[in-house]
Design an enzyme around this catalytic site. Structure first.
Site, PDB file in Angstrom:
ATOM      1  N   GLU A 217       0.872  -1.259  -0.183  1.00 29.06           N
ATOM      2  CA  GLU A 217       0.050  -0.131  -0.033  1.00 29.06           C
ATOM      3  C   GLU A 217       1.020   1.256   0.058  1.00 29.06           C
ATOM      4  OE1 GLU A 217      -2.562   0.153   3.231  1.00 29.06           O
ATOM      5  OE2 GLU A 217      -3.596   2.010   2.463  1.00 29.06           O
ATOM      6  N   ARG A 437       5.284 -13.467   9.835  1.00 34.07           N
ATOM      7  CA  ARG A 437       5.809 -12.033   9.449  1.00 34.07           C
ATOM      8  C   ARG A 437       7.212 -11.760  10.219  1.00 34.07           C
ATOM      9  NH1 ARG A 437       2.962  -6.970  10.939  1.00 34.07           N
ATOM     10  NH2 ARG A 437       4.380  -6.386  12.089  1.00 34.07           N
ATOM     11  N   LYS A 447       3.687   0.214  10.285  1.00 33.09           N
ATOM     12  CA  LYS A 447       4.137   1.660   9.498  1.00 33.09           C
ATOM     13  C   LYS A 447       3.476   2.813  10.154  1.00 33.09           C
ATOM     14  CE  LYS A 447       4.090   0.476   4.559  1.00 33.09           C
ATOM     15  NZ  LYS A 447       3.101   0.307   3.545  1.00 33.09           N
TER      16      LYS A 447
END
Ligand SMILES: *[C@@H]1O[C@H](CO)[C@@H](O)[C@H](O)[C@H]1NC(C)=O
Ligand SMILES: *[C@@H]1O[C@H](CO)[C@@H](O)[C@H](O)[C@H]1NC(C)=O
Ligand SMILES: *[C@@H]1O[C@H](CO)[C@@H](O)[C@H](O)[C@H]1NC(C)=O
Ligand SMILES: *[C@@H]1O[C@H](CO)[C@@H](O)[C@H](O)[C@H]1NC(C)=O
Ligand SMILES: *[C@@H]1O[C@H](CO)[C@@H](O)[C@H](O)[C@H]1NC(C)=O
Length: 734
Positions: A217, A437, A447
């Site tokens: 994104e 992850r 983020k």
């Protein structure tokens, strides 16, 4: 041959007797004695072949301490990943065993001592965590996730999977019979189930190639977690000779910026990956819209007017929205009104008619479209309704004929909804697989939190060298190769979600820089040393070695190091009080100046107060007959009275004090106040003057450094990429 027990014992005693006389002095250690006894237990004296006997028990084999040291070094290197991960919890016995396999007759005690010594050098002092007894990890419950293939992949190394981490993924043509299954409370199994026709059509369109996508994104800079995603997405496509899209997942017009899009394209390239095509989810807005209309027509979506709070409450109570069963025609009309901007923001959404009774809330009629009167940075002002991630992601995967849709484990809960929508529309279904992850110690990967660190100026921008953003790592002097080899070392699994120590990354950085950065000498905090027995004005030209293994007869292997009457050493390499385990300079003590001569401290000149040492006097040993233990880096005046080249150096420490700052409520309070240090008055050897941006060096005993963009022709600035941790102790004073 197996002799009767009595005979055996008799023979053994006879032979043991002879052992005491002839062999014994040559049997050096318990391991050899054990082997001797075992050999003799199975042999009668009449058949005793002295040669074989000696061979079997290593008689006369002496393993030197140097051999043990070198084998220990080899074994530690092979196990470095595990060592950095487990630190002092590593099984030392296991390491000893590996050394013993190579030197069966080596002294076990010396081996263990050598291993312990080296571990201390590699790991430094024990931390609190090192002293905590490790909790035995509970075996992962295989309840919901059945991963037969992966279980094999995580078995003991070095496996085929480790050499090729992508073998766990199926071929595109197998996309209907994949073993990855997720079971949900209602007994549903979610995995790709394509009809023969759809799969054949798909294979025809792709030519049977692996197609993946890397779908960031564009709302921030990429970090090392994305390096893992790229390694998996681009890496799998490359490995199978397929294609990987770089797809900007730009469904939210508010968070996205052109700056981020440009940055992502550039950093993907820097990481060594080549997108097949660059696409945007917004490229598909028209298709997505048409499919939404189709979904309403099928009675599988409806326009809803509940507020966010109501939706939440109804989901919890497993209650249907009052608009869930409104007529299809009504929803079609209202959706059209939404598209035309006739309905206010927040007054309506399009929801998928999924399963309000499912325990998985990600099946509770997820929102497909919402109204936002915001122009889109890529699609312009054409739309005022925007699809949600849950609606768009699976569909664009399908439209792009992605064969493997790979994402992190937080998304596994969304897998049912992913397949639900594709099944509802009869679209091709990609194979979905989630991997664990990447979490790294002493840093922040969210983020949102990175964004705060940057916007509130806790750090100097997205590319601050202390951040594990890819831009930050690059500024720090880390190469893409080192990052990728770190990721490869961690591997691709679903199961291991532990916190990876940042030391493991640093290990890979050092490994690479050791091969690529040439050596040189810089003194950070100079202490003046006057060599009293060297003539005034005399300059001796010496050669420093750029590479330890470089050919000795080539001029390019060396850099010039002038030696003159005024030399500077590191302040920390001098002590007034000497001690046995200290190898630096002290009154009356000698140390070797690297590539030059031994010097002996003869006098200390103090300033106004007794803590203020302004100068050291020393005598050098031109014959080099003395052999001091300590080796120091140094810089001399290149000509009498000429100050050495002055450079600015920036040192970095971990940005956070705690291993896992993400757990802390006050994570900003955990920022290391000493994470950045600027050293303005460092001295360098003259050859560094020609260094330019992009150059990387190993400053002897200090670490690896990269030339900074802030450098000017007048002032050279270098940033430390990483310290030399493992060799510092060896080269000089502790
Ligand atoms: C995907 O495959 C379909 C056939 O199933 C084909 O019509 C379409 O053009 C392909 N799309 C892309 C982007 O390759
Ligand atoms: C779907 O799951 C995520 C966790 O991955 C959660 O944050 C989110 O709230 C869930 N969605 C709904 C609609 O409950
Ligand atoms: C060097 O460090 C400075 C100060 O933190 C930073 O602004 C700069 O980006 C760094 N440069 C490189 C190349 O890492
Ligand atoms: C890793 O990160 C995820 C997501 O932030 C978190 O849920 C998990 O607890 C982390 N694991 C560790 C060991 O910190
Ligand atoms: C660097 O490489 C050399 C061989 O070129 C090796 O002897 C040395 O141990 C390495 N140093 C580190 C810190 O890895």
């Amino acid at each position: 041959m197996q002799l009767p027990r009595n005979t055996q014992i008799m023979h053994l005693s006879i032979v043991l007797l002879s052992l005491t006389t002839s062999f014994r002095p040559r049997i050096k250690n318990p391991a050899q004695l054990d082997a001797a006894l075992s050999f003799l237990t199975n042999t009668g004296p009449e058949s005793l072949d002295i040669g074989k006997f000696e061979e079997a028990c290593g008689v006369g084999v002496v393993v030197s301490i140097e051999e043990i040291q070198s084998t220990v070094a080899e074994v530690l290197k092979e196990n470095m990943e595990a060592i950095l991960e487990q630190r002092y919890h590593i099984n030392v016995g296991g390491l000893c065993g590996q050394v013993r396999k190579r030197h069966p007759w080596g002294d076990a005690k010396a081996t263990k001592e050598e291993i312990e010594k080296k571990l201390a050098e590699i790991l430094g002092p024990k931390t609190e965590a090192d002293n905590v007894k490790p909790v035995k990890k509970k075996k992962e419950k295989p309840a919901k996730v059945e991963e037969k293939k992966v279980a094999v992949a995580t078995a003991a190394p070095p496996s085929e999977e480790e050499l090729n981490p992508y073998t766990i993924f199926p071929q595109p043509a197998e996309n209907n019979k994949v073993h990855t299954e997720i079971f949900f409370s209602n007994g549903n199994i979610w995995r790709a189930h394509n009809t023969k026709e759809i799969l054949e059509k798909h294979l025809k369109a792709t030519g049977g190639k692996v197609m993946t996508r890397f779908p960031p994104e564009p709302n921030g800079y990429l970090h090392i977690g994305h390096a893992k995603a790229m390694f998996i997405d681009f890496g799998l496509a490359k490995e199978r000779n397929g294609h990987c899209y770089l797809r900007f997942d730009d469904t939210n017009p508010e968070a996205e910026k052109k700056e981020y899009i440009d940055h992502i394209q550039e950093i993907v390239k820097w990481m060594g990956w080549e997108p097949y095509k660059v696409t945007y989810t917004s490229d598909y807005f028209q298709d997505l819209y048409e499919h939404a209309v189709e979904l309403i027509r099928k009675g599988l979506a409806y326009v809803d007017h509940q507020t966010a709070e109501q939706i939440k409450e109804y989901r919890e109570k497993k209650m249907d929205s009052p608009w869930r069963d409104r007529p299809i025609e009504e929803s079609l009309q209202l959706f059209e009104d939404m598209r035309r901007g006739l309905i206010a923001e927040g007054a309506a959404t399009l929801r998928m008619k999924q399963d309000m009774q499912n325990d998985n809330k990600n099946m509770s009629d997820l929102i497909a479209y919402r109204i936002k009167f915001t122009p889109h940075p890529h699609a312009g002002d054409k739309w005022c309704i925007y699809p949600s991630y849950d609606y768009a992601h699976c569909m664009v995967d399908s439209l792009e004929n992605i064969t493997h849709s790979l994402c992190t484990l937080e998304f596994d809960i969304r897998r049912p909804s992913y397949y639900w929508l594709l099944v509802a529309l009869g679209l091709y279904q990609p194979y979905v697989w989630e991997y664990s992850r990447l979490n790294i110690s002493h840093t922040m990967m969210s983020k949102r939190k990175l964004n705060r660190l940057v916007t509130e100026k806790w750090v100097d921008g997205w590319d601050d060298p202390r951040l594990l953003t890819l831009a930050g790592l690059r500024r720090r002097g880390v190469s893409a190769t080192a990052i990728n080899s770190f990721i490869r070392g961690i591997g691709i699994t679903r199961s291991d979600n532990s916190l990876i120590r940042v030391d493991r990354l640093e290990y890979h950085i050092r490994e690479e820089l050791n091969k690529t950065a040439s050596r040189t000498m810089v003194v950070l905090h100079p202490l003046k040393v006057v060599i009293t027995n060297l003539e005034d004005g005399k300059v001796i030209d010496l050669d420093g070695k750029k590479w330890p293994d470089a050919p000795a007869d080539e001029a390019s292997s060396y850099y010039k190091v002038p030696f003159s009457k005024t030399v500077y050493i590191e302040k920390t390499d001098f002590r007034v009080k000497d001690s046995k385990d200290y190898y630096g300079l002290a009154p009356g003590k000698s140390a070797l100046l690297r590539y030059a001569f031994p010097i002996k401290c003869t006098e200390v000149i103090y300033g106004d107060n007794p803590d203020d040492i302004v100068e050291i006097r020393a005598e050098y040993d031109p014959s080099k007959t003395s052999k001091p233990k300590g080796v120091l880096h140094w810089v001399a005046e290149p000509a009498p009275g000429v100050e050495p080249l002055k450079v600015e150096i920036r040192l970095f420490e971990k940005l956070f004090l705690s291993e896992n700052p993400a757990e802390l409520k006050d994570w900003l309070g955990d920022i290391n106040p000493h994470s950045k240090e600027v050293v303005k008055g460092a001295y360098a050897v003259p050859s560094l003057a020609t260094a330019v941006l992009g150059d990387k060096f190993q400053f002897e005993r200090l670490g690896y450094f990269a030339v900074d963009t802030d450098s000017t022709p007048e002032k050279l600035v270098l940033n430390r990429t990483v310290t030399l941790r493992d060799s510092y102790g060896k080269a000089g004073p502790k």
